[in-house]
Design a protein around this motif. Structure first.
Motif, PDB file in Angstrom:
ATOM      1  N   THR A  25       0.820  -1.208   0.000  1.00 29.64           N
ATOM      2  CA  THR A  25       0.000   0.000   0.000  1.00 29.64           C
ATOM      3  C   THR A  25       0.855   1.260   0.000  1.00 29.64           C
ATOM      4  OG1 THR A  25      -1.679  -1.209   1.235  1.00 29.64           O
ATOM      5  CG2 THR A  25      -1.900   1.183   1.143  1.00 29.64           C
ATOM      6  N   HIS A  26       0.722   2.069  -1.047  1.00 34.68           N
ATOM      7  CA  HIS A  26       1.424   3.350  -1.202  1.00 34.68           C
ATOM      8  C   HIS A  26       2.945   3.206  -1.372  1.00 34.68           C
ATOM      9  CE1 HIS A  26      -2.147   5.703  -0.590  1.00 34.68           C
ATOM     10  NE2 HIS A  26      -2.373   5.160   0.577  1.00 34.68           N
ATOM     11  N   THR A  27       3.469   2.002  -1.409  1.00 34.05           N
ATOM     12  CA  THR A  27       4.911   1.830  -1.549  1.00 34.05           C
ATOM     13  C   THR A  27       5.361   2.225  -2.955  1.00 34.05           C
ATOM     14  OG1 THR A  27       5.069   0.080   0.104  1.00 34.05           O
ATOM     15  CG2 THR A  27       6.782   0.127  -1.566  1.00 34.05           C
ATOM     16  N   GLY A  28       6.448   2.997  -3.023  1.00 35.48           N
ATOM     17  CA  GLY A  28       6.958   3.451  -4.307  1.00 35.48           C
ATOM     18  C   GLY A  28       8.234   2.731  -4.704  1.00 35.48           C
ATOM     19  N   LEU A  29       8.543   2.798  -5.991  1.00 33.19           N
ATOM     20  CA  LEU A  29       9.728   2.139  -6.524  1.00 33.19           C
ATOM     21  C   LEU A  29      11.000   2.721  -5.915  1.00 33.19           C
ATOM     22  CD1 LEU A  29      10.560  -0.030  -8.564  1.00 33.19           C
ATOM     23  CD2 LEU A  29      10.636   1.764 -10.310  1.00 33.19           C
ATOM     24  N   HIS A  30      11.044   4.054  -5.722  1.00 34.35           N
ATOM     25  CA  HIS A  30      12.231   4.675  -5.135  1.00 34.35           C
ATOM     26  C   HIS A  30      12.499   4.127  -3.735  1.00 34.35           C
ATOM     27  CE1 HIS A  30      12.815   7.392  -8.416  1.00 34.35           C
ATOM     28  NE2 HIS A  30      11.673   8.034  -8.223  1.00 34.35           N
ATOM     29  N   TYR A  31      11.444   3.891  -3.013  1.00 37.40           N
ATOM     30  CA  TYR A  31      11.601   3.389  -1.637  1.00 37.40           C
ATOM     31  C   TYR A  31      12.219   1.993  -1.639  1.00 37.40           C
ATOM     32  CZ  TYR A  31      10.501   2.147   3.168  1.00 37.40           C
ATOM     33  OH  TYR A  31      10.593   1.750   4.475  1.00 37.40           O
ATOM     34  N   LEU A  32      11.777   1.133  -2.545  1.00 37.85           N
ATOM     35  CA  LEU A  32      12.342  -0.219  -2.622  1.00 37.85           C
ATOM     36  C   LEU A  32      13.808  -0.167  -3.031  1.00 37.85           C
ATOM     37  CD1 LEU A  32       9.381  -2.149  -4.291  1.00 37.85           C
ATOM     38  CD2 LEU A  32      10.122  -2.266  -1.906  1.00 37.85           C
ATOM     39  N   HIS A  33      14.142   0.713  -3.988  1.00 35.69           N
ATOM     40  CA  HIS A  33      15.544   0.861  -4.387  1.00 35.69           C
ATOM     41  C   HIS A  33      16.382   1.343  -3.205  1.00 35.69           C
ATOM     42  CE1 HIS A  33      14.686  -0.161  -8.397  1.00 35.69           C
ATOM     43  NE2 HIS A  33      14.273   1.013  -8.837  1.00 35.69           N
ATOM     44  N   TRP A  34      15.815   2.270  -2.421  1.00 31.48           N
ATOM     45  CA  TRP A  34      16.546   2.772  -1.263  1.00 31.48           C
ATOM     46  C   TRP A  34      16.775   1.669  -0.232  1.00 31.48           C
ATOM     47  CZ3 TRP A  34      15.105   3.081   3.884  1.00 31.48           C
ATOM     48  CH2 TRP A  34      16.015   3.739   4.712  1.00 31.48           C
ATOM     49  N   LEU A  35      15.765   0.834   0.008  1.00 31.36           N
ATOM     50  CA  LEU A  35      15.922  -0.265   0.964  1.00 31.36           C
ATOM     51  C   LEU A  35      17.025  -1.221   0.524  1.00 31.36           C
ATOM     52  CD1 LEU A  35      12.276  -1.320   1.957  1.00 31.36           C
ATOM     53  CD2 LEU A  35      13.972  -0.176   3.385  1.00 31.36           C
ATOM     54  N   GLU A  36      17.068  -1.522  -0.771  1.00 34.01           N
ATOM     55  CA  GLU A  36      18.108  -2.419  -1.276  1.00 34.01           C
ATOM     56  C   GLU A  36      19.503  -1.860  -0.984  1.00 34.01           C
ATOM     57  OE1 GLU A  36      17.592  -4.696  -5.064  1.00 34.01           O
ATOM     58  OE2 GLU A  36      16.095  -3.116  -5.427  1.00 34.01           O
ATOM     59  N   ALA A  37      19.658  -0.556  -1.205  1.00 34.72           N
ATOM     60  CA  ALA A  37      20.965   0.072  -0.997  1.00 34.72           C
ATOM     61  C   ALA A  37      21.286   0.235   0.486  1.00 34.72           C
ATOM     62  CB  ALA A  37      20.998   1.442  -1.689  1.00 34.72           C
ATOM     63  N   ALA A  38      20.272   0.549   1.293  1.00 37.71           N
ATOM     64  CA  ALA A  38      20.501   0.839   2.711  1.00 37.71           C
ATOM     65  C   ALA A  38      20.709  -0.415   3.543  1.00 37.71           C
ATOM     66  CB  ALA A  38      19.332   1.644   3.273  1.00 37.71           C
ATOM     67  N   PHE A  39      20.121  -1.536   3.128  1.00 37.59           N
ATOM     68  CA  PHE A  39      20.185  -2.758   3.927  1.00 37.59           C
ATOM     69  C   PHE A  39      20.617  -3.941   3.066  1.00 37.59           C
ATOM     70  CE2 PHE A  39      16.835  -0.057   5.786  1.00 37.59           C
ATOM     71  CZ  PHE A  39      17.411   0.170   7.033  1.00 37.59           C
TER      72      PHE A  39
ATOM     73  N   MET B   5      -1.334  -3.358  -8.537  1.00 37.78           N
ATOM     74  CA  MET B   5      -1.773  -2.122  -9.176  1.00 37.78           C
ATOM     75  C   MET B   5      -0.621  -1.388  -9.840  1.00 37.78           C
ATOM     76  SD  MET B   5      -4.996  -2.197  -8.559  1.00 37.78           S
ATOM     77  CE  MET B   5      -5.495  -0.536  -9.019  1.00 37.78           C
ATOM     78  N   VAL B   6       0.619  -1.653  -9.378  1.00 39.51           N
ATOM     79  CA  VAL B   6       1.803  -0.984  -9.925  1.00 39.51           C
ATOM     80  C   VAL B   6       2.781  -2.065 -10.379  1.00 39.51           C
ATOM     81  CG1 VAL B   6       3.628   0.699  -9.491  1.00 39.51           C
ATOM     82  CG2 VAL B   6       1.448   0.886  -8.260  1.00 39.51           C
ATOM     83  N   PRO B   7       2.686  -2.523 -11.634  1.00 38.06           N
ATOM     84  CA  PRO B   7       3.551  -3.600 -12.109  1.00 38.06           C
ATOM     85  C   PRO B   7       5.038  -3.296 -11.973  1.00 38.06           C
ATOM     86  CG  PRO B   7       1.751  -3.238 -13.645  1.00 38.06           C
ATOM     87  CD  PRO B   7       1.693  -2.122 -12.651  1.00 38.06           C
ATOM     88  N   GLY B   8       5.398  -2.007 -11.994  1.00 40.11           N
ATOM     89  CA  GLY B   8       6.811  -1.647 -11.881  1.00 40.11           C
ATOM     90  C   GLY B   8       7.451  -2.114 -10.588  1.00 40.11           C
ATOM     91  N   LEU B   9       6.660  -2.248  -9.521  1.00 34.97           N
ATOM     92  CA  LEU B   9       7.210  -2.748  -8.260  1.00 34.97           C
ATOM     93  C   LEU B   9       7.716  -4.178  -8.413  1.00 34.97           C
ATOM     94  CD1 LEU B   9       4.576  -1.451  -5.666  1.00 34.97           C
ATOM     95  CD2 LEU B   9       6.756  -0.408  -6.305  1.00 34.97           C
ATOM     96  N   ILE B  10       7.194  -4.881  -9.415  1.00 34.21           N
ATOM     97  CA  ILE B  10       7.621  -6.260  -9.674  1.00 34.21           C
ATOM     98  C   ILE B  10       8.677  -6.310 -10.766  1.00 34.21           C
ATOM     99  CG2 ILE B  10       6.822  -8.539 -10.409  1.00 34.21           C
ATOM    100  CD1 ILE B  10       4.034  -7.672  -9.353  1.00 34.21           C
ATOM    101  N   THR B  11       8.436  -5.566 -11.855  1.00 34.15           N
ATOM    102  CA  THR B  11       9.294  -5.687 -13.032  1.00 34.15           C
ATOM    103  C   THR B  11      10.545  -4.816 -12.972  1.00 34.15           C
ATOM    104  OG1 THR B  11       8.036  -3.962 -14.196  1.00 34.15           O
ATOM    105  CG2 THR B  11       7.290  -6.237 -14.456  1.00 34.15           C
ATOM    106  N   LYS B  12      10.547  -3.774 -12.131  1.00 33.77           N
ATOM    107  CA  LYS B  12      11.663  -2.835 -12.117  1.00 33.77           C
ATOM    108  C   LYS B  12      12.488  -2.899 -10.831  1.00 33.77           C
ATOM    109  CE  LYS B  12       9.416   0.398 -15.292  1.00 33.77           C
ATOM    110  NZ  LYS B  12       8.964   1.789 -15.526  1.00 33.77           N
ATOM    111  N   THR B  13      12.353  -3.972 -10.098  1.00 36.71           N
ATOM    112  CA  THR B  13      13.203  -4.196  -8.928  1.00 36.71           C
ATOM    113  C   THR B  13      14.004  -5.467  -9.145  1.00 36.71           C
ATOM    114  OG1 THR B  13      11.335  -5.313  -7.846  1.00 36.71           O
ATOM    115  CG2 THR B  13      11.731  -3.018  -7.243  1.00 36.71           C
ATOM    116  N   THR B  14      15.124  -5.570  -8.458  1.00 35.69           N
ATOM    117  CA  THR B  14      15.992  -6.733  -8.642  1.00 35.69           C
ATOM    118  C   THR B  14      15.417  -7.934  -7.899  1.00 35.69           C
ATOM    119  OG1 THR B  14      17.345  -6.374  -6.661  1.00 35.69           O
ATOM    120  CG2 THR B  14      17.945  -5.132  -8.658  1.00 35.69           C
ATOM    121  N   ASP B  15      16.064  -9.075  -8.101  1.00 31.99           N
ATOM    122  CA  ASP B  15      15.624 -10.299  -7.423  1.00 31.99           C
ATOM    123  C   ASP B  15      15.890 -10.251  -5.926  1.00 31.99           C
ATOM    124  OD1 ASP B  15      14.748 -11.328  -9.794  1.00 31.99           O
ATOM    125  OD2 ASP B  15      16.573 -12.474 -10.198  1.00 31.99           O
TER     126      ASP B  15
END
Length: 303
Positions: A68-82, A96-106
């Motif tokens: 809910t409300h999670t953005g792609l930038h936030y996921l990228h930041w989590l990957e780098a921070a942790f 609802m936002v396919p990019g959260l699946i297709t534009k993040t790494t494994d």
């Protein structure tokens, strides 16, 4: 294991995650920090300006990010921070936002409660869950005799269901039931206003479930994943009326307890008059939040 509801300023389920023994953090300092982070202005601010840093314990090795409300930038930041932590993106809603699946790494594991989305997007599947902290309370109410006359409950957003709900309400009242239908208007279009939207506290929902004998569970997409309403009916031993034909495939399905609109050959009067059957405790407990967490851990141990 830390559970993040990373954007809502007043997380609806925070007390219940914490009552189950799990950390629940909101990373953003305030709504302004959230909006800056989602804009190009974030380059002019330090991480410390935007985020609250939660207290990690040595055993916190997994971050579960709700969709809910999670953005792609936030996921990228989590990957780098942790980089040393496991990151799970949990879809508690339809994708609802396919990019959260297709534009993040494994490194970001994509999980869902919906068989349909698991097949469509190649995501991993886990069940819907119900909070452990309500389990004992639910067992006490499940043992009580059903309300008479029967009381039918619906709490949820409109989502185009208002007409169908009104028609169902008329049929239930004709069958002798009392209806408590609380249809929430659509959220405001303005993003900031939607974050400040007043939601019905979940404690109030549970109180209403306890006073009811029938839960109404209508899906905007009947092929989607299981809702919390179905589990409220399961744990509190309430009858369920639904338009989700896939309910027949659930391990807790019992014809005596569940009525599928448009497919059931009984009248509503007949269904309401039939005694309810107690659920199998082992099947019911499978849906506890604690067991939901264990399934993530089991999957990790298999690697």
């Amino acid at each position: 294991m830390i559970v993040y509801d990373d954007l809502r300023p007043v997380p609806l389920f925070k007390p219940y995650f914490e009552a189950c023994g799990e950390h629940h953090a909101n990373h953003f300092r305030n709504v302004l920090a959230l909006l800056i982070f989602r804009s190009r202005l974030r380059r002019w601010f330090s991480v410390n300006d935007l985020f609250e840093w939660p207290d990690f314990s040595p055993d916190d090795n997994t971050l579960i990010v709700f969709d809910t409300h999670t953005g792609l930038h936030y996921l990228h930041w989590l990957e780098a921070a942790f980089p040393e932590k496991r990151i799970i993106l949990w879809h508690w809603n339809p994708v609802m936002v396919p990019g959260l699946i297709t534009k993040t790494t494994d490194r970001v594991e994509k999980w869902t409660y919906s068989r349909k989305d698991a097949e469509k997007w190649g995501m991993r599947l886990n069940t819907q869950f119900f909070f452990d902290c309500f389990a004992h309370e639910a067992a006490e109410y499940a043992a009580m005799p059903p309300a008479h006359p029967p009381r039918a409950l619906f709490i949820g957003r409109n989502k185009g269901r208002a007409k169908q709900l009104e028609e169902l309400k008329t049929k239930l009242e004709s069958a002798g039931a009392i209806c408590d239908f609380r249809i929430i208007p659509p959220p405001k279009i303005n993003y900031l206003a939607s974050l400040r939207e007043k939601l019905i506290p979940y404690r109030e929902v549970i109180d209403a479930v306890e006073q009811s004998s029938i839960i109404i569970d209508l899906y905007a997409d009947p092929t989607g994943g299981l809702s919390l309403r179905a589990l409220e009916a399961l744990f509190f031993c309430r009858k369920l009326i639904t338009n989700r034909s896939l309910m027949r495939d659930e391990d807790f399905y019992d014809r005596r307890n569940i009525y599928i609109l448009g497919e059931d050959d009984r009248t509503l009067q007949t269904f309401l008059a039939e005694p309810i059957a107690a659920p199998n405790p082992e099947i019911r407990n499978k849906y506890l939040f604690s067991n939901w967490l264990k399934r993530f851990q089991i999957e990790e141990s298999r690697k």
